[in-house]
Design a protein around this motif. Structure first.
Motif, short mmCIF file in Angstrom:
data_model
loop_
_atom_site.label_atom_id
_atom_site.label_comp_id
_atom_site.label_asym_id
_atom_site.label_seq_id
_atom_site.Cartn_x
_atom_site.Cartn_y
_atom_site.Cartn_z
N VAL A 40 0.85 -1.38 -0.05
CA VAL A 40 0.03 -0.06 -0.09
C VAL A 40 0.82 1.13 -0.16
O VAL A 40 2.04 1.35 0.85
N PHE A 41 0.61 2.37 -0.93
CA PHE A 41 1.19 3.53 -0.73
C PHE A 41 0.05 4.65 -0.94
O PHE A 41 -0.90 4.30 -1.55
N SER A 42 0.17 5.65 -0.05
CA SER A 42 -0.51 6.93 -0.26
C SER A 42 0.29 8.11 0.30
O SER A 42 1.32 7.83 0.87
N GLY A 43 -0.31 9.12 -0.21
CA GLY A 43 0.24 10.50 0.15
C GLY A 43 -0.73 11.40 0.54
O GLY A 43 -2.01 11.49 0.12
N VAL A 44 -0.42 12.41 1.33
CA VAL A 44 -1.22 13.91 1.54
C VAL A 44 -0.16 15.04 1.21
O VAL A 44 0.98 15.08 1.85
N GLU A 65 -6.61 1.24 9.01
CA GLU A 65 -7.11 -0.09 9.04
C GLU A 65 -6.14 -0.87 8.17
O GLU A 65 -5.89 -2.06 8.41
N LEU A 66 -5.74 -0.49 7.12
CA LEU A 66 -4.94 -1.19 6.04
C LEU A 66 -3.61 -1.68 6.72
O LEU A 66 -3.15 -2.68 6.31
N GLN A 67 -3.12 -0.88 7.64
CA GLN A 67 -1.73 -1.54 8.08
C GLN A 67 -1.92 -2.67 8.92
O GLN A 67 -0.78 -3.14 9.13
N ASN A 111 1.81 -4.32 4.06
CA ASN A 111 2.78 -3.29 4.26
C ASN A 111 2.73 -2.09 3.55
O ASN A 111 2.23 -2.06 2.43
N CYS A 112 2.93 -0.77 4.47
CA CYS A 112 2.41 0.32 3.97
C CYS A 112 3.51 1.26 3.84
O CYS A 112 4.29 1.69 4.91
#
Ligand code: TYM
Length: 355
Positions: free
Chosen positions: A8-12, A32-34, A38-39
């Motif tokens: 999982v990858f995300s950004g702000v 929740e995804l963690q 692996n994030c």
């Protein structure tokens, strides 16, 4: 058969004013995804440069955003929290993608049109190429899942287009180097270097709208602070904003389809639903037929109960600059080898000589 490892990858963007829309649309999901993946969660300071050229402010907001991630429940030991500019491969891959993506694709990006406003000729090249850097963020780690709010859907689709074009343009070279990975494309298995990343977008009820105008999304850049609940708002701020939130004069409907054409009511019910994990219909089973004067205090209590512990922890962490800097530094140290492993292949694929 090799296949892409789930990641999982995300950004702000560190543009200040992290708000309830960011939390419910993205960060709550990240937490929740963690448990299952692996994030990597990234403070995208290079993206923020497209709108914020003030160095001191950018640095402060970057730390604040990292503090907010941790305060919301992201574990920086188990997962990676870092800021984009510390891992130079983001910029390097973005350049390669600038040469893959087409101007026509970028011209269709609604976020660019919104942000550039009427005088597009004066917009920076960085703002125009923004989605190409975003694709680089994701594909540098060959991330398979990206949790975002639905305003980012178009950018994730573009990321898939870039991945697909890269895989096709260089298919012979990828096969020659043996660095392709199998993936499913309909009924066929195809090989490519970059995955077709899946957006993880909560249902549309999760687009949180402005408290002053139910047709506009809640946004960090709205000049009216009454339009959004900031993650750092005090209980008094939250109470005031909810009390003043725009509504119509009818009682809440009994059925969810009664929310149609009532954007402000729909938004407040949606916020309540998202905070409790219930459907809007379940919320209306409890509050249908009641006036906003009865519903608003319940929403206020719920918001305060959810956000107060986060904002208290945020304040504590934010005062500890040394700790936040350590988290960001350590995160970048762990992200860099993954990024470099991808870039080594990319340099070989596109034909940059090594050594
Ligand atoms: P940004 O910083 O605008 O927003 C961060 C996340 O919050 C979501 N969001 C919302 N969700 C629901 N309702 C709202 N009113 C609302 N406002 C914002 C956004 O969808 C987002 O998930 N381009 C991205 C940052 C980015 C990125 C990436 C994201 C750069 N690289 C790679 C994922 C993967 C952005 O501007 O988000």
């Amino acid at each position: 058969m090799k296949s892409f490892k789930p990641l999982v990858f995300s950004g702000v963007q560190p543009t200040g004013n992290l708000h309830l829309g960011n939390y419910l649309g993205a960060i709550k999901r990240w937490v929740e995804l963690q448990r299952h993946y692996n994030c990597l969660y990234c403070v995208v300071d290079m993206h923020a440069l497209t709108v914020n050229p003030d160095p001191a402010e950018l640095m402060r907001h970057t730390r604040e955003m990292a503090a907010a991630f941790i305060a919301s429940g992201i574990d920086p030991q188990k997962h990676i929290i870092f800021n984009q500019s510390r891992v130079h491969q983001h910029a390097e891959l973005a350049w390669v993608f600038n040469c893959v993506a087409r101007i026509g694709w970028m011209n269709r990006m609604t976020q660019f049109k919104d942000k550039a406003g009427k005088d597009r000729e004066k917009a920076s090249l960085g703002l125009f190429a923004y989605p190409s850097l975003m694709a680089a963020d994701i594909l540098l780690y060959r991330a398979t899942h990206v949790p975002v709010g639905d305003d980012q859907k178009q950018h994730i689709e573009l990321t898939r287009d870039i991945a697909q074009k890269f895989n096709m343009d260089y298919s012979a070279r990828i096969a020659e180097l043996g660095c392709g990975v199998d993936m499913q494309a309909g009924d066929n298995t195809v090989s490519g270097f970059f995955p077709m990343t899946e957006p993880l977008i909560s249902d549309t009820s999760m687009r949180i709208m402005s408290l002053r105008d139910g047709s506009k999304k809640m946004s960090k850049s709205d000049p009216s602070s009454m339009s959004r609940i900031n993650m750092v708002d005090t209980a008094e701020d939250i109470a005031k904003k909810i009390r003043k939130a725009r509504t119509d004069s009818d009682p809440l409907p009994e059925q969810a389809d009664g929310l149609q054409g009532r954007p402000e009511a729909d938004n407040l019910v949606g916020i309540y639903a998202a905070l409790t994990g219930k459907s809007k219909q379940d919320v209306l089973a409890e509050f249908g037929g009641q006036q906003f004067s009865q519903f608003k205090p319940a929403l206020e209590d719920l918001l305060i109960a959810t956000l107060s512990p986060i904002s208290a922890e945020y304040r504590r962490l934010n005062a500890d600059t040394a700790y936040i800097d350590r988290v960001l530094h350590d995160g970048a140290k762990r992200a860099s080898p993954i990024a470099e492993a991808t870039m080594k292949h990319v340099r070989d694929i596109v034909g940059f000589p090594r050594g």
